[in-house]
Scaffold this motif. Structure first.
Motif, short mmCIF file in Angstrom:
data_model
loop_
_atom_site.label_atom_id
_atom_site.label_comp_id
_atom_site.label_asym_id
_atom_site.label_seq_id
_atom_site.Cartn_x
_atom_site.Cartn_y
_atom_site.Cartn_z
N MET A 91 74.17 29.18 -7.62
CA MET A 91 74.85 28.26 -6.30
C MET A 91 75.49 29.06 -6.07
O MET A 91 76.45 29.18 -6.46
CB MET A 91 74.55 26.59 -6.47
N ILE A 92 75.68 29.26 -4.35
CA ILE A 92 76.98 29.60 -3.82
C ILE A 92 77.11 28.60 -2.68
O ILE A 92 76.57 28.19 -1.93
CB ILE A 92 76.37 31.15 -3.12
N THR A 93 78.62 28.12 -2.58
CA THR A 93 79.58 27.43 -1.49
C THR A 93 79.30 28.28 -0.76
O THR A 93 79.47 28.48 -0.63
CB THR A 93 80.43 27.04 -3.14
N ILE A 94 78.71 27.32 0.35
CA ILE A 94 79.46 27.57 1.92
C ILE A 94 79.74 27.04 2.68
O ILE A 94 79.92 25.84 2.81
CB ILE A 94 77.50 27.61 2.68
N ASP A 95 80.81 27.76 3.43
CA ASP A 95 82.36 26.96 4.44
C ASP A 95 82.00 27.45 5.45
O ASP A 95 82.35 28.88 5.67
CB ASP A 95 83.10 27.34 3.65
N ILE A 96 81.88 26.56 6.35
CA ILE A 96 82.15 27.26 7.64
C ILE A 96 82.53 26.76 8.85
O ILE A 96 83.83 25.17 8.76
CB ILE A 96 80.47 26.82 8.82
N LEU A 97 83.55 27.30 9.77
CA LEU A 97 84.39 27.03 10.60
C LEU A 97 84.25 27.70 11.19
O LEU A 97 84.24 28.97 11.81
CB LEU A 97 85.66 27.60 9.62
N VAL A 98 84.53 26.65 12.86
CA VAL A 98 84.03 26.99 13.97
C VAL A 98 84.80 26.60 15.12
O VAL A 98 85.92 25.83 14.47
CB VAL A 98 83.51 25.66 14.40
N GLU A 99 85.39 27.99 15.24
CA GLU A 99 86.34 28.02 15.96
C GLU A 99 86.80 28.00 17.31
O GLU A 99 87.67 27.81 17.98
CB GLU A 99 88.08 28.66 15.22
N SER A 100 86.07 28.09 18.37
CA SER A 100 85.71 28.51 19.91
C SER A 100 84.50 27.51 20.32
O SER A 100 83.15 26.97 19.41
CB SER A 100 85.51 30.31 20.16
N ASP A 101 84.11 27.62 22.24
CA ASP A 101 83.00 26.20 22.29
C ASP A 101 81.97 27.91 22.52
O ASP A 101 82.79 28.93 22.03
CB ASP A 101 84.15 26.21 23.72
N GLY A 102 81.38 26.86 22.18
CA GLY A 102 79.95 27.37 22.38
C GLY A 102 79.35 27.52 21.29
O GLY A 102 77.88 27.72 20.88
N TRP A 103 79.30 27.41 20.02
CA TRP A 103 79.18 27.44 18.43
C TRP A 103 78.85 26.13 18.67
O TRP A 103 79.56 25.06 18.03
CB TRP A 103 79.85 27.47 17.53
N ASN A 104 77.89 24.85 19.72
CA ASN A 104 77.53 24.16 19.95
C ASN A 104 77.20 23.26 18.18
O ASN A 104 77.65 21.99 18.15
CB ASN A 104 76.95 23.76 20.54
N ASP A 105 76.35 23.73 17.56
CA ASP A 105 75.49 22.85 16.30
C ASP A 105 75.75 23.61 15.21
O ASP A 105 75.49 24.87 14.29
CB ASP A 105 74.58 23.12 16.68
N GLU A 106 77.41 22.86 14.53
CA GLU A 106 77.73 23.60 12.99
C GLU A 106 76.59 23.36 12.28
O GLU A 106 76.30 24.16 11.30
CB GLU A 106 79.07 22.73 12.54
N LYS A 107 76.08 21.78 11.93
CA LYS A 107 74.81 21.57 11.50
C LYS A 107 73.75 23.26 11.18
O LYS A 107 73.07 23.51 9.78
CB LYS A 107 73.82 20.32 11.65
N MET A 108 73.35 23.59 12.58
CA MET A 108 72.38 24.48 12.79
C MET A 108 72.65 26.28 12.19
O MET A 108 72.45 26.81 11.00
CB MET A 108 72.12 25.04 14.37
N LEU A 109 74.38 26.20 11.91
CA LEU A 109 74.91 27.38 11.68
C LEU A 109 74.95 27.24 10.11
O LEU A 109 75.00 28.81 9.22
CB LEU A 109 76.09 27.51 12.29
N TYR A 110 74.96 25.65 9.42
CA TYR A 110 75.40 25.98 8.51
C TYR A 110 73.38 25.87 7.65
O TYR A 110 73.42 27.34 7.04
CB TYR A 110 75.49 24.47 7.48
N ASN A 111 72.93 25.73 8.29
CA ASN A 111 70.88 25.54 8.04
C ASN A 111 70.63 27.52 7.98
O ASN A 111 70.25 27.59 7.38
CB ASN A 111 70.54 25.22 8.83
N ILE A 112 71.38 27.47 9.40
CA ILE A 112 71.18 29.52 9.25
C ILE A 112 71.07 30.06 7.82
O ILE A 112 71.15 31.33 7.18
CB ILE A 112 71.22 30.05 10.12
#
Length: 158
Positions: free
Chosen positions: A1-22
């Protein structure tokens, strides 16, 4: 299993859940395709803007411009090596990915997925410094993206 860490630092990336799922879907597909399903590791993704990406690109690659994706492996891997506890970091610039998707008549989500796949493959030791390496990496990207139901991103470029 690979742990995924997501950081969104700018406007326009509206859906962090979508980014994680992709990211999760791309990562699982890659690891299965490469028979690395049992790897235990961690990956970090930073979703940023062109301004910050240009700064990072200048600092680390000496190129004073934005780019779509940068990868920073935690440990240098050769193709076929098993990753250690930290796979590495991927940085993606929103405006560049949006513009490329528009210019190439691709959906943003499909192109973003391609950039994530591309970045992960770099972390796993794949490269495109030579024509042979580029051909091998592009073919691998095609196969993985096909499994994700995404059209060949190089079809129009070939």
């Amino acid at each position: 299993m690979i742990t995924i860490d997501i950081l969104v630092e700018s406007d326009g990336w509206n859906d962090e859940k979508m980014l994680y799922n992709i990211t999760e879907k791309a990562l699982k597909t890659i690891m299965h395709h490469l028979s690395l399903e049992n790897v235990v590791s961690e990956i970090s993704l930073l979703f940023t803007d062109d301004k910050h990406m240009a700064q990072i690109n200048a600092q680390w690659r000496g190129k004073n411009k934005s780019t779509n994706v940068l990868s920073f492996p935690a440990f240098p891997l050769k193709v076929g090596d098993s990753p250690g506890p930290m796979l590495g970091d991927i940085i993606i610039a929103r405006e560049t990915v949006v513009l490329e998707a528009e210019n190439e008549a691709k959906s943003f989500q499909d192109h973003l997925t391609h950039m994530i796949v591309h970045g992960i493959l770099h972390l796993l030791g794949y490269n495109h410094e030579t024509n042979e390496e580029a051909s091998h990496m592009e073919e691998l990207e095609r196969k993985i993206l096909q499994k994700l139901s995404i059209k060949d991103p190089y079809a129009e470029l070939s």
